[in-house]
Scaffold this motif. Structure first.
Motif, PDB file in Angstrom:
ATOM      1  N   LYS A  55     -72.973  56.041   1.218  1.00 55.81           N
ATOM      2  CA  LYS A  55     -72.857  55.550  -0.152  1.00 55.81           C
ATOM      3  C   LYS A  55     -71.475  54.943  -0.367  1.00 55.81           C
ATOM      4  CE  LYS A  55     -76.120  58.891  -2.082  1.00 55.81           C
ATOM      5  NZ  LYS A  55     -76.328  59.996  -3.051  1.00 55.81           N
ATOM      6  N   VAL A  56     -71.407  53.976  -1.292  1.00 57.76           N
ATOM      7  CA  VAL A  56     -70.148  53.276  -1.538  1.00 57.76           C
ATOM      8  C   VAL A  56     -69.054  54.251  -1.968  1.00 57.76           C
ATOM      9  CG1 VAL A  56     -68.988  51.545  -2.956  1.00 57.76           C
ATOM     10  CG2 VAL A  56     -71.296  51.111  -2.106  1.00 57.76           C
ATOM     11  N   GLY A  57     -69.387  55.168  -2.867  1.00 57.24           N
ATOM     12  CA  GLY A  57     -68.392  56.141  -3.320  1.00 57.24           C
ATOM     13  C   GLY A  57     -67.899  57.031  -2.189  1.00 57.24           C
ATOM     14  N   ASP A  58     -68.818  57.367  -1.278  1.00 62.07           N
ATOM     15  CA  ASP A  58     -68.438  58.190  -0.142  1.00 62.07           C
ATOM     16  C   ASP A  58     -67.496  57.420   0.777  1.00 62.07           C
ATOM     17  OD1 ASP A  58     -68.617  60.574   1.437  1.00 62.07           O
ATOM     18  OD2 ASP A  58     -69.896  59.488   2.820  1.00 62.07           O
ATOM     19  N   LEU A  59     -67.751  56.126   0.956  1.00 64.80           N
ATOM     20  CA  LEU A  59     -66.848  55.291   1.748  1.00 64.80           C
ATOM     21  C   LEU A  59     -65.458  55.234   1.120  1.00 64.80           C
ATOM     22  CD1 LEU A  59     -69.147  52.297   2.788  1.00 64.80           C
ATOM     23  CD2 LEU A  59     -68.041  53.916   4.321  1.00 64.80           C
ATOM     24  N   LEU A  60     -65.422  55.089  -0.213  1.00 63.77           N
ATOM     25  CA  LEU A  60     -64.140  55.076  -0.914  1.00 63.77           C
ATOM     26  C   LEU A  60     -63.386  56.380  -0.681  1.00 63.77           C
ATOM     27  CD1 LEU A  60     -65.187  53.490  -4.337  1.00 63.77           C
ATOM     28  CD2 LEU A  60     -63.846  52.409  -2.549  1.00 63.77           C
ATOM     29  N   SER A  61     -64.106  57.488  -0.772  1.00 61.42           N
ATOM     30  CA  SER A  61     -63.488  58.800  -0.573  1.00 61.42           C
ATOM     31  C   SER A  61     -62.936  58.937   0.844  1.00 61.42           C
ATOM     32  CB  SER A  61     -64.524  59.900  -0.844  1.00 61.42           C
ATOM     33  OG  SER A  61     -63.996  61.178  -0.569  1.00 61.42           O
ATOM     34  N   ARG A  62     -63.684  58.453   1.821  1.00 63.18           N
ATOM     35  CA  ARG A  62     -63.245  58.546   3.213  1.00 63.18           C
ATOM     36  C   ARG A  62     -62.009  57.681   3.472  1.00 63.18           C
ATOM     37  NH1 ARG A  62     -67.609  60.206   6.970  1.00 63.18           N
ATOM     38  NH2 ARG A  62     -69.448  60.731   5.749  1.00 63.18           N
ATOM     39  N   ILE A  63     -62.049  56.428   2.978  1.00 60.81           N
ATOM     40  CA  ILE A  63     -60.979  55.476   3.271  1.00 60.81           C
ATOM     41  C   ILE A  63     -59.671  55.864   2.588  1.00 60.81           C
ATOM     42  CG2 ILE A  63     -60.233  53.077   2.970  1.00 60.81           C
ATOM     43  CD1 ILE A  63     -63.141  52.239   3.328  1.00 60.81           C
ATOM     44  N   VAL A  64     -59.760  56.399   1.366  1.00 64.95           N
ATOM     45  CA  VAL A  64     -58.538  56.682   0.601  1.00 64.95           C
ATOM     46  C   VAL A  64     -58.168  58.166   0.650  1.00 64.95           C
ATOM     47  CG1 VAL A  64     -57.416  56.506  -1.642  1.00 64.95           C
ATOM     48  CG2 VAL A  64     -58.999  54.715  -0.913  1.00 64.95           C
ATOM     49  N   ALA A  65     -58.983  59.005   0.027  1.00 63.40           N
ATOM     50  CA  ALA A  65     -58.625  60.429  -0.114  1.00 63.40           C
ATOM     51  C   ALA A  65     -58.580  61.149   1.230  1.00 63.40           C
ATOM     52  CB  ALA A  65     -59.616  61.112  -1.059  1.00 63.40           C
ATOM     53  N   LYS A  83     -64.979  71.526   3.954  1.00 57.28           N
ATOM     54  CA  LYS A  83     -65.849  70.484   4.512  1.00 57.28           C
ATOM     55  C   LYS A  83     -66.968  70.153   3.531  1.00 57.28           C
ATOM     56  CE  LYS A  83     -68.566  69.280   8.576  1.00 57.28           C
ATOM     57  NZ  LYS A  83     -69.028  69.710   9.923  1.00 57.28           N
ATOM     58  N   ILE A  84     -67.551  71.187   2.944  1.00 54.72           N
ATOM     59  CA  ILE A  84     -68.610  70.971   1.948  1.00 54.72           C
ATOM     60  C   ILE A  84     -68.022  70.336   0.699  1.00 54.72           C
ATOM     61  CG2 ILE A  84     -70.390  72.099   0.578  1.00 54.72           C
ATOM     62  CD1 ILE A  84     -70.423  74.329   2.688  1.00 54.72           C
ATOM     63  N   SER A  85     -66.816  70.778   0.320  1.00 52.56           N
ATOM     64  CA  SER A  85     -66.167  70.239  -0.881  1.00 52.56           C
ATOM     65  C   SER A  85     -65.905  68.741  -0.755  1.00 52.56           C
ATOM     66  CB  SER A  85     -64.852  70.980  -1.137  1.00 52.56           C
ATOM     67  OG  SER A  85     -64.196  70.461  -2.270  1.00 52.56           O
ATOM     68  N   LEU A  86     -65.479  68.289   0.437  1.00 54.29           N
ATOM     69  CA  LEU A  86     -65.220  66.859   0.647  1.00 54.29           C
ATOM     70  C   LEU A  86     -66.513  66.052   0.529  1.00 54.29           C
ATOM     71  CD1 LEU A  86     -62.681  66.917   3.630  1.00 54.29           C
ATOM     72  CD2 LEU A  86     -62.213  66.417   1.228  1.00 54.29           C
ATOM     73  N   GLU A  87     -67.612  66.619   1.018  1.00 54.89           N
ATOM     74  CA  GLU A  87     -68.899  65.922   0.911  1.00 54.89           C
ATOM     75  C   GLU A  87     -69.310  65.814  -0.558  1.00 54.89           C
ATOM     76  OE1 GLU A  87     -71.429  68.254   3.370  1.00 54.89           O
ATOM     77  OE2 GLU A  87     -70.597  67.498   5.255  1.00 54.89           O
ATOM     78  N   LYS A  88     -69.092  66.879  -1.315  1.00 55.20           N
ATOM     79  CA  LYS A  88     -69.422  66.846  -2.739  1.00 55.20           C
ATOM     80  C   LYS A  88     -68.542  65.851  -3.487  1.00 55.20           C
ATOM     81  CE  LYS A  88     -72.592  70.023  -2.562  1.00 55.20           C
ATOM     82  NZ  LYS A  88     -74.025  69.666  -2.770  1.00 55.20           N
ATOM     83  N   THR A  89     -67.272  65.763  -3.090  1.00 53.42           N
ATOM     84  CA  THR A  89     -66.368  64.787  -3.716  1.00 53.42           C
ATOM     85  C   THR A  89     -66.865  63.369  -3.474  1.00 53.42           C
ATOM     86  OG1 THR A  89     -64.483  66.273  -3.404  1.00 53.42           O
ATOM     87  CG2 THR A  89     -63.993  63.953  -3.805  1.00 53.42           C
ATOM     88  N   GLY A  90     -67.314  63.092  -2.242  1.00 55.62           N
ATOM     89  CA  GLY A  90     -67.870  61.782  -1.937  1.00 55.62           C
ATOM     90  C   GLY A  90     -69.081  61.462  -2.789  1.00 55.62           C
ATOM     91  N   SER A  91     -69.920  62.466  -3.044  1.00 49.23           N
ATOM     92  CA  SER A  91     -71.107  62.266  -3.888  1.00 49.23           C
ATOM     93  C   SER A  91     -70.711  61.941  -5.319  1.00 49.23           C
ATOM     94  CB  SER A  91     -71.980  63.528  -3.857  1.00 49.23           C
ATOM     95  OG  SER A  91     -72.470  63.769  -2.559  1.00 49.23           O
TER      96      SER A  91
END
Length: 563
Positions: A113-123, A187-195
């Motif tokens: 998902k686009v938001g998940d990509l944003l979370s990965r690239i920045v945060a 690890k679960i928290s980062l996935e939820k943040t991406g969502s």
């Protein structure tokens, strides 16, 4: 994670290893005052105050000032250097991650998902970098901060040193235990943040739809669900982190109590000087302070570790690298030869064969028969499962990607406009074009008069996604962009689907003006738009079920078959 950690280090951090080493040296120099001041305090108490050796007072004062100044300067340089390195690494990683996403096959990026990509690239990138610029260096520095005062205490009284430092061993086990649990929950928290990022991005772009259908409560409930999931995971992380902190707080209390219990009677009996007791009191804090920080650093390290996997996944996206052959387009003949393609194991094209020649080519058929997919495959958005696509006999997957992009233009049903001026949105068709060429392209698609009628003309801001313009105006600007690019092959994916009758007529007239110069492939549901004696590709469901072979044929409009 270990493999991801090593990959990240070798790719981004290793080139800056000499900088990291220099920063560590500065860190050690910065600790000079911390280590020397207890020794100076001991000499001040035992030699000057008690021993009355007043000639040492000036030297102690001078030594204190010198070590303080040296430590302060080193601390500043170290802090500035780490901050600068942090920014350099963040710049390097995010740029490469962005390039990796842009260069990957769209099919692969759409799996995230686009938001998940944003979370990965920045945060997540930020968390990964901090491990190398802050956490690991602090681990190394803390080892020195423990060994140095421990060695000093051993020199003065090794028995008392062992007594007050032994409890440190008992704090390692809970530190490891809580660190492992923090890694799992984070690890679960980062996935939820991406969502959450994805939900916000999607919802904020669809506010008009939400308002029209009165979905405010529904949207709020969906967001509340997302936040509840994030809260449940994060509260577990907070609980483990707090438990670890409470255990760490004991680190200070126990050794100080042991020092008073065993060192106090030694001072009273005269076997330990007051200055040495003060030295021990200070150095116990210096030893156990870093041990307490170890617990914090270990917790941070374990909670940040999942970020490495999430960032590395971006660099593992399958890249659309293309070949190394030059693409030379003369006739602009496009051929699909026995092409197979599926979306998520759902067959779209099977043994698809078609030829598109210079002039107008139309692709018709039911929804879901693969009309838009044909254009996207020709642009090399997706890899083929089987078959070949050629331009003038040259396999598009063997030619350089820049050559393919230069020779093929595509206008989408929903035109993509950047949040900038009209001029900029046309100019990206050819960044080397002059202002006169941009105006000429606008005139060719009959949008120049509209643009010049605006108060700011070509400098008019279009808004995010072109929200300040009508559908017809956006499509004409997208068409002007394609005209400016001047590719021999032009793809149009239902560009008149959402425009008014006047804009539709104007756009079709512009397209027909280029039919003798370019290979134009048009997807349409509107039979009235098809020029007579054009090349028509019919993707009817019936023919697809029977033999999965699609034929290119030229027929008068009256004989065209539409599913």
């Amino acid at each position: 994670m270990d493999h991801s950690y090593k990959y990240f280090f070798m790719k981004f951090v290793r080139p800056h290893a000499h900088t990291l080493a220099f920063l560590l040296v500065l860190e050690f120099i910065g600790m000079l005052f911390t280590f020397v001041s207890p020794l100076l305090a001991k000499s001040l108490i035992d030699d000057v105050f008690i021993g009355r050796r007043t000639e040492l007072f000036g030297y102690i004062l001078l030594g204190t000032a010198a070590t303080y100044i040296i430590s302060a300067v080193s601390t500043y340089l170290s802090g500035y250097g780490k901050g600068k390195l942090d920014l350099v690494l963040f710049n390097d990683v995010t740029k490469e991650a962005f390039d990796a996403v842009q260069s990957a096959y769209i099919k692969k990026t759409q799996e995230m998902k686009v938001g998940d990509l944003l979370s990965r690239i920045v945060a997540n990138t930020r968390s990964a970098i901090i491990i190398f610029t802050q956490i690991v260096p602090q681990f190394v520095v803390n080892v020195a901060r423990i060994i140095t005062p421990f060695t000093i205490m051993l020199f003065y009284d090794w028995k008392l040193t062992l007594i007050v430092t032994t409890p440190a061993l008992f704090f390692l086990l809970p530190m490891l235990f809580f660190g492992k649990r923090l890694e799992q929950t984070q690890k679960i928290s980062l996935e939820k943040t991406g969502s959450i990022y994805s939900f916000l991005k999607e919802s904020l772009t669809m506010i008009p739809l939400i308002k029209v259908f009165g979905l405010e409560r529904w949207s709020r409930d969906k967001f509340n669900e997302q936040m509840k999931d994030y809260y449940d995971v994060s509260i577990d992380y907070t609980k483990n982190n707090s438990m670890g902190s409470s255990v760490n707080s004991l680190i200070y209390g126990v050794p100080i109590a042991l020092l008073i219990l065993f060192g106090g009677p030694m001072v009273i009996q005269g076997s330990l000087t007051i200055g040495t007791f003060t030295l021990f009191m200070t150095n116990v804090a210096l030893v156990f302070g870093p041990i307490s920080q170890f617990a914090f650093l270990w917790s941070y390290y374990k909670s940040s570790s999942p970020a490495f996997d999430r960032v590395k996944n971006i660099f593992e996206l399958e890249q659309d690298k293309g070949g190394d052959k030059e693409l030379v387009v003369k006739e602009g003949s496009v051929t699909f030869n026995d092409v197979w393609f599926s979306y998520d194991n759902r067959p779209i094209l099977q043994r698809f064969n078609a030829t598109f020649k210079k002039g107008l080519n139309y692709v018709v058929g039911d929804n879901g028969t693969g009309k838009s997919t044909i254009l996207k495959l020709l642009c090399s958005f997706y890899p083929l499962e089987q078959g070949k696509i050629t331009i003038d006999g040259q396999d598009i997957f063997e030619v350089r990607r820049e050559d393919l992009r230069k020779n093929v233009s595509m206008i989408f049903s929903d035109p993509y406009l950047f949040d900038g001026t009209i001029y900029e949105n046309i100019h990206i068709g050819n960044l080397l074009a002059s202002k006169e060429e941009i105006i000429k392209a606008a005139k060719l698609v009959r949008v120049h008069e509209f643009i010049t009628s605006l108060p700011q003309g070509y400098e008019t801001q279009v808004g995010e996604g072109g929200l300040k313009l009508s559908s017809g105006e956006k499509q004409k600007i997208a068409l002007a962009r394609a005209v400016l690019k001047d590719s021999p092959i032009v793809l149009l994916d239902e560009v008149t689907k959402s425009v008014d009758a006047d804009s539709r007529k104007s756009i079709n007239e512009v397209i027909k003006n280029f039919k003798n110069k370019k290979t134009i492939i048009i997807i349409t549901h509107n039979p009235s738009e098809i020029e007579q004696d054009s090349n028509i590709i019919d993707l009817g469901q019936e023919s697809r079920r029977e033999n999965h072979v699609h034929h290119s044929f030229e027929v008068p409009l009256s004989k065209a078959i539409f599913s």
